[in-house]
Design an enzyme around this catalytic site. Structure first.
Site, PDB file in Angstrom:
ATOM      1  N   SER A 110       0.828  -1.196   0.000  1.00  0.00           N
ATOM      2  CA  SER A 110       0.000   0.000   0.000  1.00  0.00           C
ATOM      3  C   SER A 110       0.871   1.259   0.000  1.00  0.00           C
ATOM      4  CB  SER A 110      -0.963  -0.047   1.193  1.00  0.00           C
ATOM      5  OG  SER A 110      -1.982   0.911   1.086  1.00  0.00           O
ATOM      6  N   ASP A 136      -5.562  -4.206  -2.066  1.00  0.00           N
ATOM      7  CA  ASP A 136      -4.534  -3.790  -1.108  1.00  0.00           C
ATOM      8  C   ASP A 136      -3.779  -4.983  -0.520  1.00  0.00           C
ATOM      9  OD1 ASP A 136      -3.135  -2.705   1.070  1.00  0.00           O
ATOM     10  OD2 ASP A 136      -4.718  -1.264   1.499  1.00  0.00           O
TER      11      ASP A 136
END
Length: 323
Positions: A42, A195
């Site tokens: 991320s 993610d």
């Protein structure tokens, strides 16, 4: 690599809080460290990609501050056309697009920033070594919802019929940053990637092996050390929903993030006062996060002991020196 001291680097995800990572990297670079391999999830993938690109281009890591300052966090909230419809738009966007925001801003931003440094695909980050774990200077993680597994990009791309050297670095970072329900997922070879933090937000063990390490691995976490009280307040249903998701993400690594080896090699940047999706963060809050990162890394280095690290993490087995 001009730096005199080497360490692999793994950066935790944390959305807007990634500003703290930049401050920590600044302090490490100022102390003479360079990073043969960097990894992240991320926001950690965003910072790791810029570190890898700067090093590949032979640029000083001090330029990371400049690159980070070019990010307009408010533009991360780039709603889909459906999400713009009053009242019902967000729900329609979630049903039709699997996310409230497109995620285009991040990918386009990195395409420009990394491209200016000569990095477009993972082929531009080849190290010249043959072994997979040393072949590329950057690894980012994503969560494959279709196969229910963590994807280590570029290591696992062959499993999707994709040539690792031809795969876009900005695309990989976008996938790693696609918070479920917030940003549209990335589709690769029929698989759905979101993610990386959903499965491992702090993959500090990524570069570990059974062999004695050539140099240490440093991790940077966007949280206080174990035992410190939380500081981020939950207010309202939307904050509650995002807080629940962040808790799920952060808890995935709970099996190892607090063990003595991980703690010994981790820089803890207190950042809980800012939410990962606080895209309207003020300049003062950005500066405070950056400075916390600088100070956390400086404090870490003041007590860093390579021999102690090896004793704790490997029972005393060690190469001759830290280089």
């Amino acid at each position: 690599m001009n730096a005199t001291v080497r360490a692999d680097l793994v950066c935790e995800g944390g959305g807007v809080r990634g500003i703290g990572l930049v401050g920590a990297v600044h302090a490490l670079a100022a102390a003479g460290y360079g990073f043969p391999r960097v990894a992240g999830s991320s926001a950690g993938a965003v910072v790791a990609s810029m570190v890898a690109a700067l090093q590949a281009a032979g640029e000083p890591l001090s330029r990371l501050d400049e690159l980070a300052q070019s990010i307009d966090y408010s533009k991360f909230a780039d709603p889909t056309l459906l999400a713009r419809i009053p009242i019902v738009g967000p729900a329609l966007s979630l049903v039709a697009r699997d996310g409230l925001y497109k995620g285009d801003y991040l990918e386009n931003l990195l395409t420009g920033l990394l491209g200016d440094l000569g990095v477009r695909t993972f082929g531009d980050l080849r190290t010249g070594e043959q072994a997979q774990q040393y072949a590329w200077s950057l690894v980012v993680t994503a969560s494959d919802l279709s196969r229910r597994r963590l994807v280590r990009i570029p290591w696992d791309l062959a499993n999707y019929g994709v040539d690792p050297d031809e795969f876009s670095v900005p695309r990989a970072v976008r996938a790693s940053s696609a918070v479920p329900f917030v940003f549209e997922p990335v589709r690769i070879s029929g698989a759905t990637w979101v993610d990386g933090g959903l499965l491992s937000n702090f993959p500090v063990q990524l570069f570990d092996s059974s062999d004695a390490p050539r140099w240490p691995t440093f991790g940077i976490r966007l949280s206080a050390p174990p035992g410190m009280p939380p500081t981020h307040q939950i207010r309202g249903p939307l904050s509650l929903a995002f807080g629940a998701l962040e808790t799920l993400i952060s808890d995935q690594d709970a099996a190892y993030v607090d063990d003595p080896c991980t703690v010994r090699r981790t820089i803890f940047v207190p950042a809980e006062s800012v939410g990962s999706l606080d895209f309207d963060i003020s300049a003062e809050e950005r500066d405070a996060l950056y400075n916390r990162g600088v100070h956390a890394a400086q404090d870490f280095l003041a007590s860093w002991d390579y021999a102690e690290y090896l004793r704790v993490c490997r029972g005393g087995s060690a190469p001759a020196t830290e280089v």
